[in-house]
Design a protein around this motif. Structure first.
Motif, PDB file in Angstrom:
ATOM      1  N   MET A  93       0.838  -1.207   0.000  1.00 42.16           N
ATOM      2  CA  MET A  93       0.000   0.000   0.000  1.00 42.16           C
ATOM      3  C   MET A  93       0.873   1.258   0.000  1.00 42.16           C
ATOM      4  O   MET A  93       0.531   2.267  -0.636  1.00 42.16           O
ATOM      5  N   GLU A  94       1.998   1.202   0.709  1.00 43.24           N
ATOM      6  CA  GLU A  94       2.922   2.337   0.703  1.00 43.24           C
ATOM      7  C   GLU A  94       3.520   2.540  -0.686  1.00 43.24           C
ATOM      8  O   GLU A  94       3.710   3.677  -1.131  1.00 43.24           O
ATOM      9  N   ALA A  95       3.795   1.439  -1.398  1.00 41.68           N
ATOM     10  CA  ALA A  95       4.314   1.551  -2.764  1.00 41.68           C
ATOM     11  C   ALA A  95       3.289   2.211  -3.681  1.00 41.68           C
ATOM     12  O   ALA A  95       3.645   3.006  -4.563  1.00 41.68           O
ATOM     13  N   VAL A  96       2.007   1.883  -3.485  1.00 39.13           N
ATOM     14  CA  VAL A  96       0.947   2.518  -4.265  1.00 39.13           C
ATOM     15  C   VAL A  96       0.932   4.021  -4.010  1.00 39.13           C
ATOM     16  O   VAL A  96       0.871   4.838  -4.950  1.00 39.13           O
ATOM     17  N   ASP A  97       1.010   4.415  -2.743  1.00 37.31           N
ATOM     18  CA  ASP A  97       1.020   5.835  -2.394  1.00 37.31           C
ATOM     19  C   ASP A  97       2.199   6.554  -3.051  1.00 37.31           C
ATOM     20  O   ASP A  97       2.049   7.662  -3.603  1.00 37.31           O
ATOM     21  N   ARG A  98       3.367   5.932  -3.004  1.00 33.97           N
ATOM     22  CA  ARG A  98       4.562   6.566  -3.562  1.00 33.97           C
ATOM     23  C   ARG A  98       4.461   6.708  -5.079  1.00 33.97           C
ATOM     24  O   ARG A  98       4.878   7.721  -5.639  1.00 33.97           O
ATOM     25  N   CYS A  99       3.927   5.695  -5.743  1.00 33.80           N
ATOM     26  CA  CYS A  99       3.740   5.793  -7.191  1.00 33.80           C
ATOM     27  C   CYS A  99       2.811   6.958  -7.541  1.00 33.80           C
ATOM     28  O   CYS A  99       3.120   7.766  -8.434  1.00 33.80           O
ATOM     29  N   CYS A 100       1.693   7.023  -6.865  1.00 37.34           N
ATOM     30  CA  CYS A 100       0.723   8.077  -7.149  1.00 37.34           C
ATOM     31  C   CYS A 100       1.306   9.456  -6.883  1.00 37.34           C
ATOM     32  O   CYS A 100       1.087  10.399  -7.654  1.00 37.34           O
ATOM     33  N   ASP A 101       2.060   9.591  -5.812  1.00 36.47           N
ATOM     34  CA  ASP A 101       2.697  10.872  -5.503  1.00 36.47           C
ATOM     35  C   ASP A 101       3.694  11.278  -6.582  1.00 36.47           C
ATOM     36  O   ASP A 101       3.920  12.472  -6.826  1.00 36.47           O
ATOM     37  N   ALA A 102       4.305  10.280  -7.249  1.00 34.19           N
ATOM     38  CA  ALA A 102       5.291  10.554  -8.292  1.00 34.19           C
ATOM     39  C   ALA A 102       4.657  10.674  -9.671  1.00 34.19           C
ATOM     40  O   ALA A 102       5.369  10.858 -10.666  1.00 34.19           O
ATOM     41  N   GLY A 103       3.339  10.542  -9.759  1.00 34.72           N
ATOM     42  CA  GLY A 103       2.663  10.645 -11.043  1.00 34.72           C
ATOM     43  C   GLY A 103       2.774   9.383 -11.878  1.00 34.72           C
ATOM     44  O   GLY A 103       2.612   9.425 -13.103  1.00 34.72           O
ATOM     45  N   ILE A 104       3.044   8.247 -11.238  1.00 38.20           N
ATOM     46  CA  ILE A 104       3.173   6.958 -11.919  1.00 38.20           C
ATOM     47  C   ILE A 104       1.999   6.066 -11.517  1.00 38.20           C
ATOM     48  O   ILE A 104       1.659   5.979 -10.330  1.00 38.20           O
ATOM     49  N   THR A 105       1.373   5.418 -12.481  1.00 40.80           N
ATOM     50  CA  THR A 105       0.232   4.557 -12.197  1.00 40.80           C
ATOM     51  C   THR A 105       0.702   3.200 -11.683  1.00 40.80           C
ATOM     52  O   THR A 105       1.446   2.500 -12.383  1.00 40.80           O
ATOM     53  N   PRO A 106       0.282   2.797 -10.494  1.00 43.40           N
ATOM     54  CA  PRO A 106       0.648   1.461 -10.003  1.00 43.40           C
ATOM     55  C   PRO A 106      -0.236   0.387 -10.635  1.00 43.40           C
ATOM     56  O   PRO A 106      -1.450   0.557 -10.746  1.00 43.40           O
ATOM     57  N   VAL A 107       0.400  -0.713 -11.063  1.00 44.39           N
ATOM     58  CA  VAL A 107      -0.321  -1.895 -11.543  1.00 44.39           C
ATOM     59  C   VAL A 107       0.078  -3.019 -10.594  1.00 44.39           C
ATOM     60  O   VAL A 107       1.247  -3.420 -10.559  1.00 44.39           O
ATOM     61  N   VAL A 108      -0.877  -3.520  -9.827  1.00 45.56           N
ATOM     62  CA  VAL A 108      -0.548  -4.381  -8.694  1.00 45.56           C
ATOM     63  C   VAL A 108      -1.144  -5.774  -8.878  1.00 45.56           C
ATOM     64  O   VAL A 108      -2.337  -5.926  -9.147  1.00 45.56           O
ATOM     65  N   ASP A 109      -0.284  -6.792  -8.720  1.00 39.91           N
ATOM     66  CA  ASP A 109      -0.696  -8.189  -8.846  1.00 39.91           C
ATOM     67  C   ASP A 109      -1.236  -8.735  -7.529  1.00 39.91           C
ATOM     68  O   ASP A 109      -0.663  -8.487  -6.457  1.00 39.91           O
ATOM     69  N   PHE A 110      -2.309  -9.522  -7.631  1.00 45.13           N
ATOM     70  CA  PHE A 110      -2.829 -10.278  -6.492  1.00 45.13           C
ATOM     71  C   PHE A 110      -3.129 -11.705  -6.950  1.00 45.13           C
ATOM     72  O   PHE A 110      -3.462 -11.941  -8.107  1.00 45.13           O
ATOM     73  N   ILE A 111      -3.017 -12.649  -6.007  1.00 41.76           N
ATOM     74  CA  ILE A 111      -3.413 -14.032  -6.230  1.00 41.76           C
ATOM     75  C   ILE A 111      -4.497 -14.354  -5.212  1.00 41.76           C
ATOM     76  O   ILE A 111      -4.325 -14.078  -4.013  1.00 41.76           O
ATOM     77  N   VAL A 112      -5.586 -14.916  -5.656  1.00 41.10           N
ATOM     78  CA  VAL A 112      -6.679 -15.269  -4.738  1.00 41.10           C
ATOM     79  C   VAL A 112      -6.866 -16.780  -4.729  1.00 41.10           C
ATOM     80  O   VAL A 112      -6.588 -17.472  -5.705  1.00 41.10           O
ATOM     81  N   GLY A 113      -7.333 -17.290  -3.587  1.00 42.53           N
ATOM     82  CA  GLY A 113      -7.646 -18.706  -3.484  1.00 42.53           C
ATOM     83  C   GLY A 113      -6.525 -19.581  -2.963  1.00 42.53           C
ATOM     84  O   GLY A 113      -6.521 -20.791  -3.219  1.00 42.53           O
ATOM     85  N   PHE A 114      -5.570 -19.016  -2.229  1.00 40.41           N
ATOM     86  CA  PHE A 114      -4.537 -19.868  -1.630  1.00 40.41           C
ATOM     87  C   PHE A 114      -5.199 -20.916  -0.735  1.00 40.41           C
ATOM     88  O   PHE A 114      -6.202 -20.636  -0.082  1.00 40.41           O
ATOM     89  N   PRO A 115      -4.637 -22.128  -0.666  1.00 42.64           N
ATOM     90  CA  PRO A 115      -5.306 -23.201   0.081  1.00 42.64           C
ATOM     91  C   PRO A 115      -5.474 -22.915   1.565  1.00 42.64           C
ATOM     92  O   PRO A 115      -6.405 -23.430   2.184  1.00 42.64           O
ATOM     93  N   PHE A 116      -4.594 -22.107   2.127  1.00 46.98           N
ATOM     94  CA  PHE A 116      -4.679 -21.796   3.552  1.00 46.98           C
ATOM     95  C   PHE A 116      -5.327 -20.432   3.806  1.00 46.98           C
ATOM     96  O   PHE A 116      -5.339 -19.946   4.938  1.00 46.98           O
ATOM     97  N   GLU A 117      -5.882 -19.830   2.781  1.00 46.30           N
ATOM     98  CA  GLU A 117      -6.509 -18.513   2.888  1.00 46.30           C
ATOM     99  C   GLU A 117      -7.877 -18.654   3.556  1.00 46.30           C
ATOM    100  O   GLU A 117      -8.732 -19.408   3.097  1.00 46.30           O
ATOM    101  N   THR A 118      -8.098 -17.935   4.650  1.00 43.44           N
ATOM    102  CA  THR A 118      -9.392 -17.946   5.320  1.00 43.44           C
ATOM    103  C   THR A 118     -10.312 -16.899   4.693  1.00 43.44           C
ATOM    104  O   THR A 118      -9.881 -16.081   3.879  1.00 43.44           O
ATOM    105  N   ASP A 119     -11.575 -16.922   5.073  1.00 44.93           N
ATOM    106  CA  ASP A 119     -12.501 -15.897   4.596  1.00 44.93           C
ATOM    107  C   ASP A 119     -11.995 -14.507   4.969  1.00 44.93           C
ATOM    108  O   ASP A 119     -12.071 -13.571   4.163  1.00 44.93           O
ATOM    109  N   THR A 120     -11.480 -14.387   6.181  1.00 43.71           N
ATOM    110  CA  THR A 120     -10.966 -13.085   6.623  1.00 43.71           C
ATOM    111  C   THR A 120      -9.779 -12.644   5.776  1.00 43.71           C
ATOM    112  O   THR A 120      -9.675 -11.468   5.397  1.00 43.71           O
TER     113      THR A 120
END
Length: 369
Positions: free
Chosen positions: A269-296
């Motif tokens: 999230m800090e990297a996103v803030d820094r990109c935006c402050d510098a005028g650079i668009t952040p493109v951020v990868d996420f992976i969903v559905g890890f086997p040990f991932e809880t609902d929370t």
């Protein structure tokens, strides 16, 4: 003896690299749409491998298979291929071809057959091999990764010690392009051990290039903790890209710790803030559905995706257990209805891309030829 390379879209950069390494030894790799007389070489990942298994098993020629899947499952691949090259191929593949041409057994380090197999006893020094020759590809500037993310095959193939191509060699190959793009597990780690950045070396690299430079975008994404004032300043000064691509992978610190990612959700999230402050668009990868991932955990990832989508772009994939990784053999957990609804909504609005329903799309399984 004619030596062929099976044309596969997902392996086009491997062809550029290995055809250059073979050419240096006087061996020409001829692209072919199917197995042909003499020797036919394949580079397969774990998603497209099933589509070529029967073709290789029934080929009326000598078959050599390498790539991520061969490295992860060499004995399995050796059941239907004549020779399996594990790990890096620049040194091993030309050596194996010469062995075959001489009528010898091909039992050399880094090659597995049905009868035997010895681990590789060499490590490729990037500066000793051309990035490509007649067939152009992305310029690989670094190889290896000091981290051990649970879903990633990279350390199993290239090891944990980072190696870098010298700046003058990178500049030489970049001159062949109008736009310079690079391959790296973390572009901002150039010249470093992958943990402690060396910004002066990154700066020297970028200053040596005369083309339009795309650095920190596909296929040279970066890690979030490397996004800082120094790195963003270098991108703004030298590079043409107005976006920066990095992996958060999860919005849950618990999941990130289980994955051995080496950073926190707050770092992303800090990297996103820094990109935006510098005028650079952040493109951020996420992976969903890890086997040990809880609902929370998944809800925390959704909250991060929702926040980032307001300020940048998000790229999401469903977890896929790859052979040779710590999470091999596990199963992705189901997605929450809320997850599917939000991802669909953001994709429709153009703020999100990816394949959370069919993770195989990212491996180009539908573009085999």
């Amino acid at each position: 003896m004619q030596v062929n390379w099976r044309t596969i879209h997902a392996a086009r950069n491997s062809f550029a690299v290995l055809s250059a390494a073979c050419a240096r030894e006087g061996i020409s790799l001829t692209p072919v749409p199917g197995p042909a007389g003499g020797i036919t070489c394949y580079s397969l990942n774990s998603l497209n491998e099933p589509s070529y298994r029967e073709e290789i098993a029934s080929a009326d020629c000598i078959t050599v298979v390498g790539g991520p899947h061969a490295t992860a499952c060499p004995r399995e691949v050796a059941d239907y291929a004549d020779f399996v090259v594990t790990g890096e191929g620049e040194f091993t593949l030309p050596r194996l071809i010469r062995e075959i041409e001489a009528g010898r057994s091909g039992r050399i380090p880094g090659v597995v057959t049905r009868e035997a197999g010895d681990p590789a006893d060499t490590t490729v020094v990037l500066g000793s091999y051309p990035a490509f020759s007649e067939t152009q590809g992305y310029i690989e500037i670094s190889r290896g990764c000091p981290f051990a993310c649970g879903y990633c095959q990279t350390p199993q193939i290239f090891g944990h010690c980072m190696r870098h191509r010298p700046i003058d060699a990178i500049a030489e190959f970049a001159r062949r392009y109008e736009h310079a793009r690079f391959v790296s597990p973390n572009a901002f780690a150039y010249g470093s051990d992958g943990i402690r950045p060396r910004w002066e070396k990154v700066g020297r690299l970028l200053a040596a290039l005369d083309q339009k430079i795309y650095f920190g975008t596909f296929p040279s994404e970066v890690r979030p903790e490397f996004v800082c004032e120094e790195s963003l300043s270098l991108v703004s000064r030298y590079c043409a890209n107005t976006k920066l691509h990095f992996g958060a992978q999860s919005g849950s610190d618990r999941v990130l710790e289980r994955l051995n990612r080496g950073h926190t959700a707050g770092d992303a999230m800090e990297a996103v803030d820094r990109c935006c402050d510098a005028g650079i668009t952040p493109v951020v990868d996420f992976i969903v559905g890890f086997p040990f991932e809880t609902d929370t955990d998944q809800e925390e990832t959704l909250a991060a995706i929702r926040t980032i989508a307001r300020r940048g772009k998000v790229h999401v994939h469903r977890f896929l257990p790859l052979p040779g990784t710590p999470l091999a053999g596990t199963t992705a957990r189901p997605l929450l209805k809320e997850t599917e609804k939000l991802l669909g909504k953001l994709a429709f609005s153009g703020k999100l891309s990816g394949s959370w329903d069919d993770p195989e799309i990212r491996f180009f399984r539908r573009r085999l030829k």
